[in-house]
Design a protein around this motif. Sequence first.
Motif, PDB file in Angstrom:
ATOM      1  N   ASP A 629     116.912 -52.189 -22.554  1.00 32.51           N
ATOM      2  CA  ASP A 629     117.389 -52.431 -23.916  1.00 32.51           C
ATOM      3  C   ASP A 629     117.304 -51.140 -24.713  1.00 32.51           C
ATOM      4  O   ASP A 629     116.227 -50.548 -24.852  1.00 32.51           O
ATOM      5  CB  ASP A 629     116.532 -53.520 -24.580  1.00 32.51           C
ATOM      6  CG  ASP A 629     117.089 -53.945 -25.934  1.00 32.51           C
ATOM      7  OD1 ASP A 629     118.194 -53.504 -26.285  1.00 32.51           O
ATOM      8  OD2 ASP A 629     116.414 -54.730 -26.618  1.00 32.51           O
ATOM      9  N   GLU A 630     118.452 -50.686 -25.222  1.00 31.96           N
ATOM     10  CA  GLU A 630     118.491 -49.532 -26.124  1.00 31.96           C
ATOM     11  C   GLU A 630     118.578 -50.071 -27.553  1.00 31.96           C
ATOM     12  O   GLU A 630     119.547 -50.735 -27.914  1.00 31.96           O
ATOM     13  CB  GLU A 630     119.694 -48.652 -25.813  1.00 31.96           C
ATOM     14  CG  GLU A 630     119.640 -48.006 -24.443  1.00 31.96           C
ATOM     15  CD  GLU A 630     120.833 -47.102 -24.197  1.00 31.96           C
ATOM     16  OE1 GLU A 630     120.975 -46.090 -24.919  1.00 31.96           O
ATOM     17  OE2 GLU A 630     121.631 -47.429 -23.299  1.00 31.96           O
ATOM     18  N   VAL A 631     117.554 -49.803 -28.341  1.00 34.68           N
ATOM     19  CA  VAL A 631     117.477 -50.295 -29.712  1.00 34.68           C
ATOM     20  C   VAL A 631     117.753 -49.128 -30.654  1.00 34.68           C
ATOM     21  O   VAL A 631     117.039 -48.117 -30.624  1.00 34.68           O
ATOM     22  CB  VAL A 631     116.087 -50.908 -29.998  1.00 34.68           C
ATOM     23  CG1 VAL A 631     116.060 -51.515 -31.391  1.00 34.68           C
ATOM     24  CG2 VAL A 631     115.743 -51.959 -28.956  1.00 34.68           C
ATOM     25  N   MET A 632     118.779 -49.286 -31.483  1.00 34.42           N
ATOM     26  CA  MET A 632     119.220 -48.198 -32.372  1.00 34.42           C
ATOM     27  C   MET A 632     119.170 -48.644 -33.830  1.00 34.42           C
ATOM     28  O   MET A 632     119.721 -49.692 -34.170  1.00 34.42           O
ATOM     29  CB  MET A 632     120.647 -47.776 -32.015  1.00 34.42           C
ATOM     30  CG  MET A 632     120.820 -47.270 -30.601  1.00 34.42           C
ATOM     31  SD  MET A 632     122.547 -47.291 -30.057  1.00 34.42           S
ATOM     32  CE  MET A 632     122.763 -49.030 -29.681  1.00 34.42           C
ATOM     33  N   ASN A 633     118.514 -47.871 -34.654  1.00 30.62           N
ATOM     34  CA  ASN A 633     118.485 -48.116 -36.099  1.00 30.62           C
ATOM     35  C   ASN A 633     119.432 -47.124 -36.754  1.00 30.62           C
ATOM     36  O   ASN A 633     119.125 -45.930 -36.875  1.00 30.62           O
ATOM     37  CB  ASN A 633     117.060 -47.952 -36.632  1.00 30.62           C
ATOM     38  CG  ASN A 633     116.955 -48.372 -38.092  1.00 30.62           C
ATOM     39  OD1 ASN A 633     117.945 -48.451 -38.816  1.00 30.62           O
ATOM     40  ND2 ASN A 633     115.736 -48.630 -38.537  1.00 30.62           N
ATOM     41  N   ILE A 634     120.601 -47.616 -37.165  1.00 31.00           N
ATOM     42  CA  ILE A 634     121.623 -46.761 -37.767  1.00 31.00           C
ATOM     43  C   ILE A 634     121.803 -47.169 -39.220  1.00 31.00           C
ATOM     44  O   ILE A 634     122.296 -48.259 -39.512  1.00 31.00           O
ATOM     45  CB  ILE A 634     122.954 -46.872 -37.004  1.00 31.00           C
ATOM     46  CG1 ILE A 634     122.745 -46.492 -35.525  1.00 31.00           C
ATOM     47  CG2 ILE A 634     124.024 -45.994 -37.643  1.00 31.00           C
ATOM     48  CD1 ILE A 634     123.979 -46.699 -34.668  1.00 31.00           C
ATOM     49  N   ASP A 635     121.335 -46.319 -40.122  1.00 34.82           N
ATOM     50  CA  ASP A 635     121.422 -46.586 -41.564  1.00 34.82           C
ATOM     51  C   ASP A 635     120.798 -47.930 -41.930  1.00 34.82           C
ATOM     52  O   ASP A 635     121.350 -48.704 -42.737  1.00 34.82           O
ATOM     53  CB  ASP A 635     122.880 -46.536 -42.035  1.00 34.82           C
ATOM     54  CG  ASP A 635     123.472 -45.130 -41.948  1.00 34.82           C
ATOM     55  OD1 ASP A 635     122.671 -44.170 -41.847  1.00 34.82           O
ATOM     56  OD2 ASP A 635     124.698 -45.005 -41.976  1.00 34.82           O
ATOM     57  N   GLY A 636     119.660 -48.232 -41.306  1.00 37.89           N
ATOM     58  CA  GLY A 636     118.921 -49.441 -41.642  1.00 37.89           C
ATOM     59  C   GLY A 636     119.376 -50.693 -40.922  1.00 37.89           C
ATOM     60  O   GLY A 636     118.793 -51.759 -41.109  1.00 37.89           O
ATOM     61  N   ILE A 637     120.430 -50.598 -40.085  1.00 36.08           N
ATOM     62  CA  ILE A 637     120.913 -51.734 -39.300  1.00 36.08           C
ATOM     63  C   ILE A 637     120.547 -51.493 -37.834  1.00 36.08           C
ATOM     64  O   ILE A 637     120.871 -50.446 -37.269  1.00 36.08           O
ATOM     65  CB  ILE A 637     122.437 -51.910 -39.431  1.00 36.08           C
ATOM     66  CG1 ILE A 637     122.826 -52.070 -40.904  1.00 36.08           C
ATOM     67  CG2 ILE A 637     122.911 -53.106 -38.617  1.00 36.08           C
ATOM     68  CD1 ILE A 637     122.266 -53.307 -41.561  1.00 36.08           C
ATOM     69  N   VAL A 638     119.854 -52.468 -37.223  1.00 36.91           N
ATOM     70  CA  VAL A 638     119.377 -52.313 -35.848  1.00 36.91           C
ATOM     71  C   VAL A 638     120.359 -52.968 -34.877  1.00 36.91           C
ATOM     72  O   VAL A 638     120.577 -54.182 -34.928  1.00 36.91           O
ATOM     73  CB  VAL A 638     117.973 -52.924 -35.687  1.00 36.91           C
ATOM     74  CG1 VAL A 638     117.556 -52.925 -34.217  1.00 36.91           C
ATOM     75  CG2 VAL A 638     116.961 -52.152 -36.516  1.00 36.91           C
ATOM     76  N   TYR A 639     120.940 -52.145 -33.996  1.00 36.64           N
ATOM     77  CA  TYR A 639     121.820 -52.623 -32.939  1.00 36.64           C
ATOM     78  C   TYR A 639     121.045 -52.590 -31.618  1.00 36.64           C
ATOM     79  O   TYR A 639     120.110 -51.800 -31.461  1.00 36.64           O
ATOM     80  CB  TYR A 639     123.065 -51.731 -32.804  1.00 36.64           C
ATOM     81  CG  TYR A 639     123.858 -51.551 -34.075  1.00 36.64           C
ATOM     82  CD1 TYR A 639     125.012 -52.279 -34.311  1.00 36.64           C
ATOM     83  CD2 TYR A 639     123.468 -50.618 -35.037  1.00 36.64           C
ATOM     84  CE1 TYR A 639     125.759 -52.100 -35.478  1.00 36.64           C
ATOM     85  CE2 TYR A 639     124.187 -50.432 -36.210  1.00 36.64           C
ATOM     86  CZ  TYR A 639     125.335 -51.169 -36.422  1.00 36.64           C
ATOM     87  OH  TYR A 639     126.061 -50.991 -37.569  1.00 36.64           O
ATOM     88  N   GLN A 640     121.468 -53.428 -30.673  1.00 38.54           N
ATOM     89  CA  GLN A 640     120.834 -53.424 -29.354  1.00 38.54           C
ATOM     90  C   GLN A 640     121.909 -53.429 -28.279  1.00 38.54           C
ATOM     91  O   GLN A 640     122.831 -54.249 -28.318  1.00 38.54           O
ATOM     92  CB  GLN A 640     119.912 -54.633 -29.189  1.00 38.54           C
ATOM     93  CG  GLN A 640     118.729 -54.618 -30.143  1.00 38.54           C
ATOM     94  CD  GLN A 640     117.854 -55.846 -29.997  1.00 38.54           C
ATOM     95  OE1 GLN A 640     117.166 -56.011 -28.992  1.00 38.54           O
ATOM     96  NE2 GLN A 640     117.872 -56.713 -30.997  1.00 38.54           N
ATOM     97  N   TYR A 641     121.757 -52.503 -27.325  1.00 38.35           N
ATOM     98  CA  TYR A 641     122.710 -52.388 -26.213  1.00 38.35           C
ATOM     99  C   TYR A 641     121.936 -52.562 -24.915  1.00 38.35           C
ATOM    100  O   TYR A 641     121.086 -51.736 -24.571  1.00 38.35           O
ATOM    101  CB  TYR A 641     123.410 -51.025 -26.242  1.00 38.35           C
ATOM    102  CG  TYR A 641     124.613 -50.920 -25.339  1.00 38.35           C
ATOM    103  CD1 TYR A 641     125.857 -51.372 -25.766  1.00 38.35           C
ATOM    104  CD2 TYR A 641     124.509 -50.366 -24.060  1.00 38.35           C
ATOM    105  CE1 TYR A 641     126.977 -51.265 -24.955  1.00 38.35           C
ATOM    106  CE2 TYR A 641     125.617 -50.255 -23.232  1.00 38.35           C
ATOM    107  CZ  TYR A 641     126.852 -50.714 -23.687  1.00 38.35           C
ATOM    108  OH  TYR A 641     127.968 -50.605 -22.878  1.00 38.35           O
ATOM    109  N   LEU A 642     122.203 -53.658 -24.205  1.00 35.86           N
ATOM    110  CA  LEU A 642     121.457 -53.993 -23.001  1.00 35.86           C
ATOM    111  C   LEU A 642     122.281 -53.693 -21.759  1.00 35.86           C
ATOM    112  O   LEU A 642     123.480 -54.012 -21.702  1.00 35.86           O
ATOM    113  CB  LEU A 642     121.077 -55.475 -22.984  1.00 35.86           C
ATOM    114  CG  LEU A 642     119.894 -55.911 -23.867  1.00 35.86           C
ATOM    115  CD1 LEU A 642     120.259 -55.880 -25.349  1.00 35.86           C
ATOM    116  CD2 LEU A 642     119.443 -57.315 -23.475  1.00 35.86           C
TER     117      LEU A 642
END
Length: 728
Positions: A629-642
């Motif tokens: 799981d790659e967890v990314m916080n971009i401008d306060g929004i957390v996306y997840q790419y599994l």
Amino acid sequence: MKRLFGTIGSTYLAVLAVAFFLPKSAVFLLAAGFVITGCGIVLAVKRFETGKTMLLAGISAALAVVSIFLYRNYIYQPVVDNYSDKEISFKGYICDEINIGSKIIVIPLQTEEINGEKAEVKINLTVYNDFEAEEFDCVEGRLFVSAHESENLISKGCFLSASQDNSFELRTTGEKHFSLYSLAVNVRMKCKSALTKLLNRDSGALCKAILLGDKYGLRKTYKHDFQRTGTSFLIVVSGMHLSVLCGLINILLKRTKISRLPRLIIFLVVVIGFSAVTGFTRSVMRAGIMVILAYCGDVVHRKVDSINSLGIAALILALPNPFVVGDLGVLMSFSTTLGIVLWVPKIIGFLTRVLHICSVKLKPLRWILNFIVNLIAVSVSAALWVMPILTLFIGRIPLLVVPVSIITSLIASLILILSVIMLALYFIPFISVLAKPIALLLNVLCGAHLNINFFVASIPFSSVKTEKLYYFIWLGVTCALVAVGYLIHAKKKYVVASILISAFVLGTGWSVQVLTDTHPTEIYLKQTYRGLTAGVSKDGSLSILCCGGNGRYNDDVIDDLYAYNSVIDNAVIPNRVNYSSYLTMLEEHFDLKNTIVNQKYADEISEDADFELSENSRISFVLNSGTVDEVMNIDGIVYQYLTIESRTLLFVPHYGDIEKLPVKYRTADYIIMDYVSYHAELLSCHTLIYTGQQNKRYDKNAELLGEISDKLILLKNKTYIFKIQEGR
């Protein structure tokens, strides 16, 4: 015919249960009933005793299918069609005990008028704030009702439901609805209040479950411990409880010279009184019918056959309301009782011979040995016969159910007896202080009972999941062998052969499953009115991508997640919208190993997080053996790419902006979206699962969502599970 009512009642109830939970099987069941009836006629003409049994079983099966069809379509469905998904005005009263949870209040309403016309309908009203009302208050108001999602509640007559999600107006009229049942509920409430005062929280909750059938206050962790150990039947008010109570009374009456008829009247009062105090639980009513039949036989100097009594009880309960089989407690009660009736005498006889109990000269020692043998026989019979029911509904085989039930059934019996004695002393003036020493002992026993279940449930492989096809094939073959053995009055050779065949089918199925199972990763999604819970599981591991939604669905979510594991390896809290408050819920029910929280909202979360994901940062970690799981916080929004095996999954949270997401993450095999993202046209996927609200924003972008995906799945207040494995 020796067991006429036993054959009719058991067949009728069993077929009702299958038709209720598997409505599509009705045609097959009806055809099977006719075939069995035809075979029975042929055999009966040729004067085979088995023919009469098959004839009655076939007719009973056919009638069961017809009765549940008629009830569903001409009694239940018209109520749903007339009143569900509509706003109604009503007058009525609060007809049962109000259940108060940590965040909700469930108020059972009985209507007398709906929209100005006479109509008797039960409605469960779920309220999320304080509401001043008492049981049997007369009420009136407006409600927007819907068809209830739980068939277990349907079986109890609660056809409709309403909640605070929908507008409602409810007010009391200042009047009381009086009935004998209301008196029983008041006694029940006083008993619950006394147990709360005398015992600590967990002990009081367990005593309420065992004595009164009220499991509402029992912590969910303990409920799942009972499920995992297979001893849930011990906290269902049933025949065991009534038998213990009647046994105590019988011991006292033996010392008197009361004749049979007055004794029957006493037991009749006890049965009705106990049934009323426990809310006329159907498992208690089943036991009460059997007890009354047994003592009626004693009055007329005739021994009543237990299986016939069980069949009569089944018919009395199921004929007026076929949906009674939707109550899991009913199925557990009949299953355990049938097992006890059929197996206990044989197990006692076998153990008595092996242990040479009859040759023991010391009477106290012989009494102790007989007590232990009886306890083992009853526990083994009840545990093994209830196992198929539990595994079908809970989805697990409790491997240690027999030894655990032997120990805990004794403790449960002691808790029941001491609870009755303690309450009797507590309500007697001037000697109520004597109840406190018993309360201390009950606290110890209840603690031991809960700790034993917790310890066994925490043992690895104490229970295994039964979702595989081979288990159901084995269960069907075993049931068929038992039915044939019953019909032909099987001897020792058939029993041994049946056991070997059953073991062979189970072993072969398990071996094939092990050799062919690719161990897929399961994605669990539960969409509710105000959010989404998403989980990833493989080989017993469990991680959470997000968790949130309407409080009324908390129990469903917890139950579903517990089916995977009681440990959450990783939990990601992506933002504030309906997610942060659920971390406390997870901490309460699960062993939470690692939590990752959006730093922007970390101060709003009551529990300390293991890692705070700062803005414009990224971390990558392994969820299980095949998932990263790659967890990314971009401008306060957390996306997840599994990355799952060779497949990819993107989770886009609320207010996601795809234009800010790096290009390499915009394409995935699966995309989960709980809000129509900004610049969603930049996405591309095979399957898009939309879990957000179907509001104006969705309507505006519905065509776009279909264009960026080959397959669009819309979730609305339901659960969706899909599997991902290599090459698929």
